[in-house]
Design a protein around this motif. Structure first.
Motif, PDB file in Angstrom:
ATOM      1  N   UNK A   1     -19.936  -7.009   4.209  1.00  0.00           N
ATOM      2  CA  UNK A   1     -18.737  -6.434   4.803  1.00  0.00           C
ATOM      3  C   UNK A   1     -17.699  -7.514   5.062  1.00  0.00           C
ATOM      4  N   UNK A   2     -18.130  -8.661   5.592  1.00  0.00           N
ATOM      5  CA  UNK A   2     -17.188  -9.741   5.855  1.00  0.00           C
ATOM      6  C   UNK A   2     -16.565 -10.264   4.564  1.00  0.00           C
ATOM      7  N   UNK A   3     -17.368 -10.401   3.517  1.00  0.00           N
ATOM      8  CA  UNK A   3     -16.833 -10.849   2.227  1.00  0.00           C
ATOM      9  C   UNK A   3     -15.838  -9.840   1.673  1.00  0.00           C
ATOM     10  N   UNK A   4     -16.180  -8.544   1.786  1.00  0.00           N
ATOM     11  CA  UNK A   4     -15.275  -7.497   1.291  1.00  0.00           C
ATOM     12  C   UNK A   4     -13.956  -7.509   2.045  1.00  0.00           C
ATOM     13  N   UNK A   5     -14.029  -7.603   3.362  1.00  0.00           N
ATOM     14  CA  UNK A   5     -12.812  -7.581   4.172  1.00  0.00           C
ATOM     15  C   UNK A   5     -11.951  -8.791   3.870  1.00  0.00           C
ATOM     16  N   UNK A   6     -12.581  -9.940   3.694  1.00  0.00           N
ATOM     17  CA  UNK A   6     -11.806 -11.143   3.386  1.00  0.00           C
ATOM     18  C   UNK A   6     -11.105 -11.020   2.043  1.00  0.00           C
ATOM     19  N   UNK A   7     -11.776 -10.438   1.050  1.00  0.00           N
ATOM     20  CA  UNK A   7     -11.166 -10.277  -0.266  1.00  0.00           C
ATOM     21  C   UNK A   7     -10.090  -9.198  -0.264  1.00  0.00           C
ATOM     22  N   UNK A   8     -10.251  -8.172   0.578  1.00  0.00           N
ATOM     23  CA  UNK A   8      -9.307  -7.057   0.595  1.00  0.00           C
ATOM     24  C   UNK A   8      -8.138  -7.295   1.536  1.00  0.00           C
ATOM     25  N   UNK A   9      -8.134  -8.435   2.219  1.00  0.00           N
ATOM     26  CA  UNK A   9      -7.111  -8.692   3.231  1.00  0.00           C
ATOM     27  C   UNK A   9      -5.708  -8.486   2.686  1.00  0.00           C
ATOM     28  N   UNK A  10      -5.446  -8.977   1.497  1.00  0.00           N
ATOM     29  CA  UNK A  10      -4.096  -8.883   0.925  1.00  0.00           C
ATOM     30  C   UNK A  10      -3.764  -7.484   0.441  1.00  0.00           C
ATOM     31  N   UNK A  11      -4.765  -6.617   0.339  1.00  0.00           N
ATOM     32  CA  UNK A  11      -4.532  -5.276  -0.201  1.00  0.00           C
ATOM     33  C   UNK A  11      -4.378  -4.220   0.882  1.00  0.00           C
ATOM     34  N   UNK A  12      -4.779  -4.513   2.103  1.00  0.00           N
ATOM     35  CA  UNK A  12      -4.754  -3.492   3.143  1.00  0.00           C
ATOM     36  C   UNK A  12      -3.348  -2.959   3.379  1.00  0.00           C
ATOM     37  N   UNK A  13      -2.381  -3.851   3.367  1.00  0.00           N
ATOM     38  CA  UNK A  13      -1.004  -3.392   3.535  1.00  0.00           C
ATOM     39  C   UNK A  13      -0.563  -2.495   2.394  1.00  0.00           C
ATOM     40  N   UNK A  14      -1.020  -2.775   1.167  1.00  0.00           N
ATOM     41  CA  UNK A  14      -0.686  -1.929   0.033  1.00  0.00           C
ATOM     42  C   UNK A  14      -1.276  -0.541   0.148  1.00  0.00           C
ATOM     43  N   UNK A  15      -2.522  -0.435   0.646  1.00  0.00           N
ATOM     44  CA  UNK A  15      -3.135   0.870   0.840  1.00  0.00           C
ATOM     45  C   UNK A  15      -2.309   1.714   1.807  1.00  0.00           C
ATOM     46  N   UNK A  16      -1.939   1.114   2.893  1.00  0.00           N
ATOM     47  CA  UNK A  16      -1.195   1.861   3.901  1.00  0.00           C
ATOM     48  C   UNK A  16       0.180   2.279   3.382  1.00  0.00           C
ATOM     49  N   UNK A  17       0.858   1.371   2.704  1.00  0.00           N
ATOM     50  CA  UNK A  17       2.207   1.698   2.225  1.00  0.00           C
ATOM     51  C   UNK A  17       2.168   2.797   1.164  1.00  0.00           C
ATOM     52  N   UNK A  18       1.180   2.743   0.265  1.00  0.00           N
ATOM     53  CA  UNK A  18       1.088   3.780  -0.757  1.00  0.00           C
ATOM     54  C   UNK A  18       0.679   5.116  -0.155  1.00  0.00           C
ATOM     55  N   UNK A  19      -0.193   5.076   0.838  1.00  0.00           N
ATOM     56  CA  UNK A  19      -0.563   6.315   1.509  1.00  0.00           C
ATOM     57  C   UNK A  19       0.658   6.946   2.181  1.00  0.00           C
ATOM     58  N   UNK A  20       1.462   6.132   2.814  1.00  0.00           N
ATOM     59  CA  UNK A  20       2.674   6.657   3.449  1.00  0.00           C
ATOM     60  C   UNK A  20       3.656   7.199   2.404  1.00  0.00           C
ATOM     61  N   UNK A  21       3.782   6.488   1.271  1.00  0.00           N
ATOM     62  CA  UNK A  21       4.707   6.944   0.229  1.00  0.00           C
ATOM     63  C   UNK A  21       4.249   8.268  -0.370  1.00  0.00           C
ATOM     64  N   UNK A  22       2.946   8.418  -0.595  1.00  0.00           N
ATOM     65  CA  UNK A  22       2.432   9.673  -1.147  1.00  0.00           C
ATOM     66  C   UNK A  22       2.602  10.813  -0.148  1.00  0.00           C
ATOM     67  N   UNK A  23       2.411  10.505   1.117  1.00  0.00           N
ATOM     68  CA  UNK A  23       2.594  11.539   2.139  1.00  0.00           C
ATOM     69  C   UNK A  23       4.041  12.017   2.170  1.00  0.00           C
TER      70      UNK A  23
END
Length: 497
Positions: free
Chosen positions: A222-244
């Motif tokens: 989990x820690x390795x995944x979170x560290x690798x996904x750190x730069x993508x979390x903002x993209x997930x949220x922004x795309x979710x908001x755009x689709x909404x």
């Protein structure tokens, strides 16, 4: 009191070039997939370049469109009438592949490989709650960004609750913004020795407890995944908001699909209210699998009464009815019933004939076999028409052995295959008619129950446009069946309760 809802006009909706997205939503098992496919076929044959995105795991859409399979890439559907300039593509959401595409698109190659090989990511992308719904929104955003189709029809996931479709982007965003994820991301954000020192001093107790609960390997994944996904979390949220926001735009139309059942319409009512609260455009409600009758003037009560009357006419007299002469407790009567034949003996009608005693008045019935009459007729033999059966080719219509020379009695017509009389039995016709009347009564009771269910929905949502789609006798398996559904969608009448 009769309640009527506004008419939902399907053709103007799908013909309008401003309509870019149609979302078919509702509870499971109400025909969302079939409705979405039928809308796609009708829109394409009316000139739209359409694509249908389904999340149906049963692959019924692929079969009905003549495709061997559907995957994460839109495939063109053959057999569509493209004379109006339209065409149809179809695809089925592959949740994990869509997630992989998002990772590959929004991170560098080295970090993407670390994410894709991470065991926690593999579990998350395959079965995390809300991932399928979120990836459906992600794929919808991708298709809309490509701008290759002027109409996108979405078949929402078969969730237990229709609200999962709208809640998924926010649920995933809440997970990514949660305290647990932020806590695991803290060492990566601090970095260097300070981060290691912080982790050792401030989190040693917590990580020790988590290691016991989750396991050391899982916590490390989990820690390795979170560290690798750190730069993508903002993209997930922004795309979710755009689709909404895309779902709230004027070019989107929601079609709530329901069946005329209490649970399905209760879910549809809740969904209509939720769409209004979220300020999302509702086009109307498709009431699927509505039953009717071609003889609606014959009520269920009258049909049942007529069936009972036919039953009374077709019931024969009960031969086992008790009478004064047959007392089962009388030993003499009980012994007599064991030995007495049903018919009287010849020459004395009042005298009972014992079983097995020869009756000179008996006819040569086929069920009896060989019975030699005193007057002859030796040519008659067994009932199976074996040796000795009289020839029908003789021109003499009278029995040569008959003392009076009178014509022989006519033989009933026989079915050569079944060995039964082909003359219709009035009692069988009455029983058949009674059974049909009972089936009609059951259908009319179902129609009345569905009408009452619709009436409750219309009374709560009188302004929601509706269209009835009559139930088909079987499942839809080809394009012709989808065209038939499209016709019913376009020609459906407003709900009248």
């Amino acid at each position: 009191m009769s309640l009527e809802s506004p008419v939902l006009d399907i053709d103007p909706l799908i013909d309008d070039p401003r309509t870019r997205i149609v979302v078919c939503c509702g509870s499971g098992g109400v025909g969302k997939t079939t409705t979405a496919a039928a809308l796609g076929v009708r829109a394409a044959e009316r000139g739209r370049k359409a694509v249908v995105l389904t999340i149906d795991p049963a692959r019924r859409l692929a079969q009905s469109m003549g495709l061997s399979e559907l995957d994460n890439t839109p495939r063109k559907v053959a057999g569509i009438d493209e004379s109006a300039g339209g065409e149809l593509h179809a695809m089925m959401l592959d949740m994990k592949r869509t997630f992989d595409e998002v990772v590959l698109q929004h991170t560098d190659q080295e970090r993407a490989r670390a994410i894709l090989d991470n065991p926690f990511y593999q579990s998350l992308s395959a079965g995390f709650a809300g991932t399928q719904e979120y990836m459906a929104m992600e794929k919808l955003g991708q298709l809309r960004a490509l701008d290759e189709w002027d109409l996108i029809i979405v078949d929402t996931p078969p969730s237990r609750s229709a609200l999962d479709f709208l809640d998924a982007p926010k649920r995933l965003g809440s997970f990514l913004d949660g305290r647990f994820i932020r806590l695991l991301m803290a060492p990566a954000k601090v970095g260097g020795r300070a981060g290691v020192k912080f982790l050792n001093v401030g989190m040693s107790m917590m990580t020790g407890t988590l290691s016991k609960v989750m396991g050391a390997h899982l916590l490390r994944d989990v820690q390795t995944f979170v560290a690798a996904m750190d730069s993508m979390f903002g993209g997930f949220r922004s795309r979710a908001d755009a689709t909404y926001k895309l779902l709230q735009a004027n070019g989107t139309a929601f079609l709530v699909v329901a069946a005329p059942e209490r649970d399905a319409l209760r879910e549809a009512s809740y969904f209509v209210e939720r769409l209004a609260a979220e300020d999302m455009p509702l086009a109307g409600l498709v009431l699927n699998r509505v039953h009717g009758s071609g003889a609606a003037q014959l009520t269920a009560e009258r049909a049942l009464a007529a069936a009972e009357a036919l039953d009374d006419l077709s019931e024969p007299d009960d031969p086992g009815a008790p009478n004064d002469l047959d007392d089962p407790d009388d030993p003499e009567t009980a012994d007599a019933t064991d030995t007495v034949d049903a018919g009287p003996a010849a020459g004395n009608p009042s005298t009972p004939r014992l079983t097995g005693e020869f009756d000179e008045s008996a006819e040569n019935l086929q069920s009896v076999g060989i019975v030699d009459q005193p007057g002859g007729k030796a040519g008659l033999r067994t009932a199976d028409g074996g040796e000795g059966t009289p020839s029908t080719d003789s021109a003499d219509t009278s029995s040569p052995e008959s003392p009076t020379g009178s014509p022989a009695a006519p033989v009933p017509a026989q079915d050569p295959e079944a060995g039964r009389s082909t003359n219709p039995d009035p009692l069988d016709a009455d029983r058949l008619a009674a059974g049909m009347l009972r089936l009609h009564a059951e259908r009319m009771q179902l129609v009345a129950r569905e009408r009452r269910t619709r009436e409750r929905f219309v009374s709560v949502h009188p302004d929601v446009p509706m269209v009835d789609v009559a139930a088909l006798p079987g499942d839809v398996h080809d394009l012709e069946g989808l065209r038939a559904i499209g016709e019913r969608l376009a020609q459906g009448q407003p709900t009248a309760a």
